[in-house]
Design a protein around this motif. Structure first.
Motif, PDB file in Angstrom:
ATOM      1  N   LEU A 183     146.107  87.272  30.059  1.00 38.31           N
ATOM      2  CA  LEU A 183     145.243  86.530  30.973  1.00 38.31           C
ATOM      3  C   LEU A 183     144.202  85.649  30.290  1.00 38.31           C
ATOM      4  O   LEU A 183     143.876  84.569  30.797  1.00 38.31           O
ATOM      5  N   VAL A 184     143.673  86.112  29.151  1.00 39.51           N
ATOM      6  CA  VAL A 184     142.593  85.349  28.517  1.00 39.51           C
ATOM      7  C   VAL A 184     143.030  83.943  28.100  1.00 39.51           C
ATOM      8  O   VAL A 184     142.284  82.975  28.321  1.00 39.51           O
ATOM      9  N   PRO A 185     144.225  83.766  27.486  1.00 40.03           N
ATOM     10  CA  PRO A 185     144.620  82.387  27.141  1.00 40.03           C
ATOM     11  C   PRO A 185     144.654  81.452  28.342  1.00 40.03           C
ATOM     12  O   PRO A 185     144.313  80.267  28.223  1.00 40.03           O
ATOM     13  N   PHE A 186     145.042  81.975  29.507  1.00 43.38           N
ATOM     14  CA  PHE A 186     145.022  81.148  30.720  1.00 43.38           C
ATOM     15  C   PHE A 186     143.585  80.848  31.145  1.00 43.38           C
ATOM     16  O   PHE A 186     143.262  79.716  31.533  1.00 43.38           O
ATOM     17  N   ALA A 187     142.735  81.854  31.085  1.00 45.74           N
ATOM     18  CA  ALA A 187     141.352  81.687  31.546  1.00 45.74           C
ATOM     19  C   ALA A 187     140.594  80.663  30.709  1.00 45.74           C
ATOM     20  O   ALA A 187     139.873  79.816  31.255  1.00 45.74           O
ATOM     21  N   ILE A 188     140.766  80.726  29.393  1.00 47.91           N
ATOM     22  CA  ILE A 188     139.978  79.828  28.526  1.00 47.91           C
ATOM     23  C   ILE A 188     140.494  78.389  28.555  1.00 47.91           C
ATOM     24  O   ILE A 188     139.820  77.479  28.068  1.00 47.91           O
ATOM     25  N   SER A 189     141.680  78.183  29.134  1.00 49.39           N
ATOM     26  CA  SER A 189     142.229  76.821  29.198  1.00 49.39           C
ATOM     27  C   SER A 189     141.967  76.155  30.539  1.00 49.39           C
ATOM     28  O   SER A 189     142.411  75.020  30.768  1.00 49.39           O
ATOM     29  N   ILE A 190     141.243  76.831  31.430  1.00 48.15           N
ATOM     30  CA  ILE A 190     140.905  76.237  32.728  1.00 48.15           C
ATOM     31  C   ILE A 190     139.957  75.052  32.506  1.00 48.15           C
ATOM     32  O   ILE A 190     138.976  75.156  31.777  1.00 48.15           O
ATOM     33  N   GLY A 191     140.261  73.952  33.130  1.00 45.30           N
ATOM     34  CA  GLY A 191     139.439  72.761  32.952  1.00 45.30           C
ATOM     35  C   GLY A 191     139.913  71.963  31.750  1.00 45.30           C
ATOM     36  O   GLY A 191     141.107  71.913  31.447  1.00 45.30           O
TER      37      GLY A 191
END
Length: 456
Positions: A183-191
């Motif tokens: 999940l973290v790789p997806f979260a940090i790529s938001i925006g």
């Protein structure tokens, strides 16, 4: 036989708890125990998620302006592993001292600290390395949760149902590793760009929910008292340390590889750094195969299964060596996933061995001394529970050793090969130790005949 319901007083303390009474269990015991199990799994899962959070954050630090060396990077992985392993010992005794409800609330709430520290660190340009190191240490709070969670849940369930409950609790926690790496790789790529603050902030509402759920809905059992005698007996028993050594090879490998895998992908195969987001597959499969390893151990014997696991892990280390030599990323990734599968199965088989070993020993001693069989069985269960706590702490230190070996290998030889040779030698030693203590016929017959039929 009593059918009395749990007597809950102020602070959600239960004074009357008899899970071995079928009527009590059917009336209200099962419902109360299941509720506490679900909330415990939720909190422990978040503990593992925060514990390994730095393993995925370090991969992206250079993209936001930080240029840490290989050695500095691995210390950010080693420190949370080290702190988490050390905390497993006091966390084990915290539940009897403070109660499961209060301690689950506190241990979950403590996870807010490393998340807040990480958010501060990545939002402020020029944050010094020592602050990142301190943040990594605070993430170790999550590593201690396993021991307190397992100790707490063990008090709620009858002996015949503890295996499944503890297995679900352990697997639910281990899945937190894969959860973070997915999940973290997806979260940090938001925006636009990389927003590392999201890696910390995404957990805050879940942590608050877990702490609130524990405080308002969980219970504490008055009769859950610390058993110092069992721990003292366990510490003086050689099998405690033999099994702790073997658990270094299984759980130590699982958690050590979990911390290192994303970084190793980026270091060893720079051109395939985009596959870091798939690192979660290893931890996910390793978590799911844990109960399968215990199931197989029930059928072929715990020691036999453990020996096969270590032999297979040796082959896995050879596969990774071959991938490094040939530059094959597919072989590298596949070999590591294979190692995760076997380490997960080994976690299940070694935990299967512990109660059988101590039950066999205590029964043999009771037959010689004339001790009452029922009291001997109860003593064996208490000792096994103590050994599980000790082995869990020692095994977690194995993850520290794994990452230290990777660090020294990459710094001194600039390749993973020396580290993999060391792992191959260690797994071979684990094969020998398993055979010597639990499969050697002369040992079973001459020195511990009960182990020959204990299913070990």
């Amino acid at each position: 036989m009593t059918t009395e319901s749990p007597s809950v007083r102020a602070g959600r303390w239960i004074d009357h708890w008899e899970p071995e009474d079928p009527d009590f269990w059917a009336r209200t015991g099962r419902r109360t125990a299941t509720k506490n199990l679900v909330l415990s799994i939720f909190a422990e899962n978040l503990g593992f998620s925060v514990w390994v959070l730095m393993s995925i954050v370090v991969v992206s630090l250079n993209s936001v302006g930080y240029d840490f060396s290989v050695g500095q990077t691995f210390w950010l992985l080693i420190v949370p592993n080290l702190v988490g392993a050390a905390l497993r010992v006091p966390y084990t005794f915290a539940v009897p001292r403070f109660g499961g409800r209060l301690w689950t609330t506190v241990s979950a709430g403590l996870l807010l600290i490393p998340c807040a520290m990480l958010a501060y660190a990545v939002l402020n340009v020029g944050t010094p390395y020592w602050f990142f190191l301190l943040t990594a240490a605070a993430m170790g709070f999550g590593g201690g949760n396993f021991s307190s969670s397992m100790a707490n849940i063990s008090f709620f369930f009858p002996e015949g149902k503890k295996g499944l409950a503890l297995g679900l609790n352990a697997a639910g926690g281990n899945l937190g590793v894969a959860q973070t790496q997915l999940l973290v790789p997806f979260a940090i790529s938001i925006g636009t760009g990389v927003n590392l603050a999201y890696a910390a902030l995404m957990w805050l509402p879940l942590i608050i929910l877990a702490a609130a759920g524990a405080w308002f809905l969980m219970d504490s059992i008055t009769s859950a008292k610390p058993d110092g005698t069992s721990y003292r007996e366990a510490l003086s028993n050689k099998h405690t340390w033999v099994m702790s050594f073997l658990y270094i090879g299984t759980f130590g490998s699982f958690i050590g590889f979990s911390f290192a895998f994303p970084v190793l992908i980026k270091i060893a195969f720079v051109e395939h750094a985009g596959f870091v987001g798939l690192a979660f597959i290893g931890a996910l499969i390793g978590s799911l195969t844990r109960p399968f390893g215990g199931w197989l151990a029930d059928r072929v014997g715990g020691a036999r299964m453990t020996l096969l696991v270590f032999a297979g892990m040796g082959l896995g280390a050879v596969g990774v060596m071959a991938s490094v030599a040939t530059g094959s990323f597919a072989l590298f990734f596949g070999s590591f996933v294979y190692l995760f599968v076997l380490s997960g199965m080994g976690n299940g088989s070694t935990y299967r061995m512990i109660p059988m070993i101590f039950s066999a020993e205590v029964r043999a001693r009771a037959a010689e001394t004339g001790e009452d069989a029922d009291s001997a069985v109860k003593r064996a269960k208490r000792q096994a529970a103590a050994v599980v706590g000790i082995a869990g702490a020692v095994g977690a230190f194995g993850g520290v050793l794994v990452n230290l070996v990777f660090k020294f290998s990459l710094e001194s030889a600039r390749t993973l090969t020396p580290a993999l040779i060391a792992f191959l030698g260690f797994y071979a030693l684990c094969v020998g130790v398993t055979w010597w203590f639990y499969l050697r016929k002369s040992f079973a017959v001459r020195r511990a005949p009960s182990l020959a039929y204990a299913g070990v």
